[in-house]
Write a protein that holds these residues in place. Structure first.
Motif, PDB file in Angstrom:
ATOM      1  N   SER A  70      53.971  85.627  65.704  1.00 24.94           N
ATOM      2  CA  SER A  70      54.065  87.015  65.298  1.00 24.94           C
ATOM      3  C   SER A  70      54.316  87.807  66.761  1.00 24.94           C
ATOM      4  O   SER A  70      54.935  88.853  66.790  1.00 24.94           O
ATOM      5  CB  SER A  70      52.870  87.549  64.676  1.00 24.94           C
ATOM      6  N   ALA A  71      53.801  87.371  67.682  1.00 26.03           N
ATOM      7  CA  ALA A  71      54.216  88.153  68.957  1.00 26.03           C
ATOM      8  C   ALA A  71      55.541  87.884  69.358  1.00 26.03           C
ATOM      9  O   ALA A  71      56.106  88.558  70.045  1.00 26.03           O
ATOM     10  CB  ALA A  71      52.963  87.858  70.088  1.00 26.03           C
ATOM     11  N   ASN A  72      55.919  86.693  69.420  1.00 26.76           N
ATOM     12  CA  ASN A  72      57.206  86.248  69.963  1.00 26.76           C
ATOM     13  C   ASN A  72      57.738  85.028  69.187  1.00 26.76           C
ATOM     14  O   ASN A  72      57.170  83.900  69.043  1.00 26.76           O
ATOM     15  CB  ASN A  72      57.090  85.745  71.497  1.00 26.76           C
ATOM     16  N   SER A  73      58.868  85.444  68.364  1.00 32.73           N
ATOM     17  CA  SER A  73      59.141  84.498  67.156  1.00 32.73           C
ATOM     18  C   SER A  73      60.065  83.527  68.014  1.00 32.73           C
ATOM     19  O   SER A  73      60.674  82.716  67.492  1.00 32.73           O
ATOM     20  CB  SER A  73      60.328  85.214  66.256  1.00 32.73           C
ATOM     21  N   LYS A  74      60.266  83.313  69.392  1.00 33.23           N
ATOM     22  CA  LYS A  74      60.851  82.357  70.112  1.00 33.23           C
ATOM     23  C   LYS A  74      60.085  81.040  70.015  1.00 33.23           C
ATOM     24  O   LYS A  74      60.588  80.082  70.810  1.00 33.23           O
ATOM     25  CB  LYS A  74      61.497  82.735  71.565  1.00 33.23           C
TER      26      LYS A  74
END
Length: 158
Positions: A70-74
């Motif tokens: 959720s914070a970083n979809s990478k």
């Protein structure tokens, strides 16, 4: 950025959970009538055993990966690593279970039922393992209609 439609997500969750409960009620009723008391007892004990095992295999990955994704979809590689760890854990536990079942001379019906349910850990959302990780990208962008559709299909066939 994707805008979430809260009403659509709410409807999807309510419809999905309601239909899952109705399908589960009817499938358990039919299963009990078909199997009888003794065989349903074997089935229920196998499901209880595998519920405990599926929680053991979880290791808390779902919450951590959901937060990170959720914070970083990478972080797609994190989901892949968690899937691999869970699959390897399930296979190891299945092998250990079969060795243990052989050593204590368990009934063949119980062994077959439990091995079928081991496969169910992988595909089903009811035991919350592999499917839970696959749903994380959809949950993180609030596409609950896709998640609930998969849950409905799961209840229909498994």
């Amino acid at each position: 950025m994707n805008k979430a439609n809260p009403l659509r997500n709410l409807f999807s969750i309510v419809f999905g959970r309601t239909s899952e409960l109705i399908l589960t009620f009817f499938s358990i009723t039919i299963l009990v009538r078909y199997l009888g008391a003794t065989n349903y007892g074997i089935f229920a004990s196998s499901v209880a055993f595998l519920s405990i095992i599926s929680k053991t295999v979880d290791f808390g990955f779902s919450q951590i990966i959901f937060r990170e994704f959720s914070a970083n979809s990478k972080y797609k590689s994190v989901i892949n690593a968690a899937l691999n760890i869970r699959l390897i854990s399930i296979v190891i536990l299945a092998v250990l279970y079969n060795i243990f079942a052989y050593l204590i001379s368990m009934q063949s019906e119980e062994i077959v039922i439990t091995n079928i349910l081991f496969a169910n850990i992988i595909f089903s959302a009811k035991l919350r393992n592999i499917r839970d990780l696959i749903e994380i990208p959809f949950k993180s962008i609030l596409k609950m209609d896709i998640v609930m559709f998969a849950t409905f299909i799961d209840s229909l066939f498994l």
